[in-house]
Design an enzyme around this catalytic site. Sequence first.
Site, PDB file in Angstrom:
ATOM      1  N   ARG A 524       4.366   2.132  -7.904  1.00 22.67           N
ATOM      2  CA  ARG A 524       5.275   3.275  -8.054  1.00 22.67           C
ATOM      3  C   ARG A 524       6.001   3.571  -6.757  1.00 22.67           C
ATOM      4  O   ARG A 524       5.439   3.417  -5.673  1.00 22.67           O
ATOM      5  CB  ARG A 524       4.480   4.541  -8.424  1.00 22.67           C
ATOM      6  CG  ARG A 524       4.021   4.579  -9.870  1.00 22.67           C
ATOM      7  CD  ARG A 524       3.448   5.928 -10.212  1.00 22.67           C
ATOM      8  NE  ARG A 524       2.512   6.402  -9.208  1.00 22.67           N
ATOM      9  CZ  ARG A 524       2.213   7.688  -9.026  1.00 22.67           C
ATOM     10  NH1 ARG A 524       2.790   8.619  -9.758  1.00 22.67           N
ATOM     11  NH2 ARG A 524       1.338   8.054  -8.101  1.00 22.67           N
ATOM     12  N   SER A 588      -4.323   1.019  -1.992  1.00 22.19           N
ATOM     13  CA  SER A 588      -5.698   1.339  -2.440  1.00 22.19           C
ATOM     14  C   SER A 588      -6.629   0.140  -2.358  1.00 22.19           C
ATOM     15  O   SER A 588      -7.252  -0.250  -3.353  1.00 22.19           O
ATOM     16  CB  SER A 588      -5.661   1.882  -3.861  1.00 22.19           C
ATOM     17  OG  SER A 588      -4.758   2.942  -3.914  1.00 22.19           O
ATOM     18  N   ASP A 642      -5.846   5.821  -1.745  1.00 26.00           N
ATOM     19  CA  ASP A 642      -5.657   6.752  -2.874  1.00 26.00           C
ATOM     20  C   ASP A 642      -6.727   7.853  -2.897  1.00 26.00           C
ATOM     21  O   ASP A 642      -6.478   8.975  -3.331  1.00 26.00           O
ATOM     22  CB  ASP A 642      -5.636   6.012  -4.221  1.00 26.00           C
ATOM     23  CG  ASP A 642      -6.890   5.169  -4.452  1.00 26.00           C
ATOM     24  OD1 ASP A 642      -7.636   4.935  -3.482  1.00 26.00           O
ATOM     25  OD2 ASP A 642      -7.115   4.736  -5.591  1.00 26.00           O
TER      26      ASP A 642
END
Length: 901
Positions: A524, A588, A642
């Site tokens: 994203r 992450s 994350d």
Amino acid sequence: QVDRYLYHMRLSDDVLLDVMARFQAEMVKGLGRDTNPTATVKMLPSFVRSLPDGSEKGDFLAVDLGGSQFRAHEVKVFDDGKQSSQLESKFYLTPKEVIQGNGAELFDYVADCLLDFMEAKNLKHKKLPLGFTFSFPCKQTKLEEGVLLAWTKHFKVRGVQDTDVVNSLRKALQKHKASFVPAGDVDVLALVNDTVGTMMTCGYDDQRCEVGLIIGTGTNACYMEEMRHIDLVEGDEGRMCINTEWGAFGDDGALDDLRTEFDRELDLGSLNPGKQLFEKMISSLYLGELVRLILLKMTKEGLLFNGKVSTALLTKGKIEMKHVSAMEKCKEGLSNTKEILTELNLFPSEDDCIAVQHVCTIVSFRSANLCAAALAAILTRLRENKKLLRMRTTVGIDGGLYKTHPQYAKRLHKVVRRLVPNCDVRFLLSVSGSGKGAAMVTAVAHRLAAQRKQIDAALAPFLLSLETLREVKNKMRTELEYGLKRETQASATVKMLPTYVCGTPDGTEKGKFLALDLGGTNFRVLLVKIRSGRRRSVQMYNKIFAIPLEIMQGTGEELFDHIVQCIADFLEYMGIKGARLPLGFTFSFPCRQASIDKGTLVGWTKGFKATDCEGEDVVDMLREAIRRRNEFDLDIVAVVNDTVGTMMTCGYEDPNCEIGLIAGTGSNVCYMEDMKNIEIVEGNEGKMCINTEWGGFGDNGCIDNIRTKYDKEVDEGSLNPGKQRYEKMTSGMYLGEIVRQILIDLTKQGLLFRGQISESLRKRGIFETKFLSQIESDRLALLQVRRILQQLGLDSTCDDSIIVKEVCGTVSKRAAQLCGAGLAAIVEKKRENRGVEHLQITVGVDGTLYKLHPHFSRVLRETVKELAPQCDVTFMLSEDGSGKGAALITAVAKRLHNVGQ
């Protein structure tokens, strides 16, 4: 004349559909906890939860009490793939003094007969399971227990009503124990109603059979009902056979408009006036008497036998069902009828014979019609339970009226098919339903008990005691300390990586920030606008891009070029290509950071395998790729995990949030640690967020004592064998795979899917975690569980679905408990850091497992509470930790940087 006389006995289809609706309403009443006490149709749970599946085997005894004869049987069931069985029986006439004597005499008689039978068959030295067919209404609370509600069928034994008949039989057998060879013993495993026995016998030959019907001296029906509809029994899983005891339908007046004067007269003269009214309109015990009462009245009115009333017509019980059946044999013309009437000293003309034959036909036809209407109500209920538009099913059927009457079966079939055109019904005649059926129920109970043992053995290693969970918490604590100490950090399995995030949001952050989020199969790019002050808010715009497998597992350069391509598309889309915005990069994967904008990849996880990345600085790789493209420039301020993003997002809402937890595809925790405890970073002032990377906990073998053989199989088949062992026991990415391994093992043991391992079950990764969440949902009926399994190419029975649901529940409960034990170690450490007796703290949480699984979050919270009783932990759901969180970290870093300057 006869038609006019018996007009009320002829029932149109409209009337039958109405009877069907009335019976459906009575069934619902009988199943409801509050309405059952006043219901006439008692809908008794039989505790028979499973139909034969063909794998039953062994020797069983059965005794059958319910008619004029007592029967003892030995049933051998062979597991030869042909579903064959062998039945040997002996019949004993039940004397009248036993049928109308006292309870002790009755059960002594049963024990005597059984003993005699075992002697004759040379079985006294064997310990055999026994099924007890007891064809009277009983209230059961388990399979091997039944309290007699009321005697029917001419039985009137004193002192038995409201007592447990299995217990009485056991006591009688105990008395005779001395007569048995010491080793010989009888184990009463099941109490069975003859109707249930009929269904089970037919179910052995045809697995579609889920209804049992008796039409003989008495009448009754049973069928497999969904547990969630049976209020009288705990639990919602699976199905249970319900013995309707439909003979009492109408005892509350529900059929009064259909009962004729003859029905009323017959009832008044019976042993139990006002009771079993439906049975009195249907069963062979009463039809002969009904014909007698009609003929008597017609004769008195001069319509038959020249008005001469003979003794036979005045004698109760003189006309029996066998006479009615014989008179209806139309093929014999009128000769049968003439012969029978002459024997009864009625001297008929030809017209008399035609009229009598017609009366018999109308009476037995009404019986078949009423029986069909009630059966159609049961079939409709079954079809609606299964949510099918059209259903194929089998009705197992027994009883003298059905078997010996020349027209009955044909009439019944025809009317049922007319009333329920959307059910394709096969009627299967039962062979010795009450004897073989009791043995089948016993055999199924025997099989289920053996299966239960095997399933329990397979799942036992997943059940963790409080003591074991405490051990896990203590070991986690030890590993956390190793990760923080300079001399042990290099070899520690829990890496305790410093993130260089030294503060949480204080509300003064503002500006426009870009965030990148790479952590799974999707990537994203976000634009985040933060406002401070009174109108404090966070606005986000984002776009999602897929990462193809060939890029996930290609070269590092290809991966970062793809990422930059996605950023370019987004900047174009938002019209901000010229602005040099500060950027937070959520990455992450385990990184070793030397500062907030330097992150060296320790190793890929979650299916990523891009080459030339491990050991490299991911921020440099991103800058290089931006340079290669040469279209725009960005200020990369922070590389973010994350988990840290999750903590920051919640920290923006609640300043007490100092822990971040991810429980989704992966599993990880971060928390704010005192700088003085972090030996691998210079400085003792303030705090820094530590990314524990706790997924590696146990890689040194410290939790091998709780790893099962299934965990080992999952680990060996993974992309990184021997690594991330704790994560493989707690995270969504692996739970489905653990479940699949257990299902394969249970199938190999013949406990699931008929012992057949389907192609789809052999496929790794078929069992996604979302299926676990769906299967375990409390709102989901087993029918829907079966549908999910069918989507996965697993053709399951109702019993299979129960087992699959249990396996899923066991695996996810353990995951939540282990996760809770790890988190308890962290909150306890926080409490000790602060030096307080009692700690209040908030944990920011994200991840699909926590958010979507029906029980995971509850079990996790309960475990933390149990293992860290001095900590009051609030769990706060994070909103987009990896996007919004990355922007907040960037904003906090900018704020702290400006303060520093």
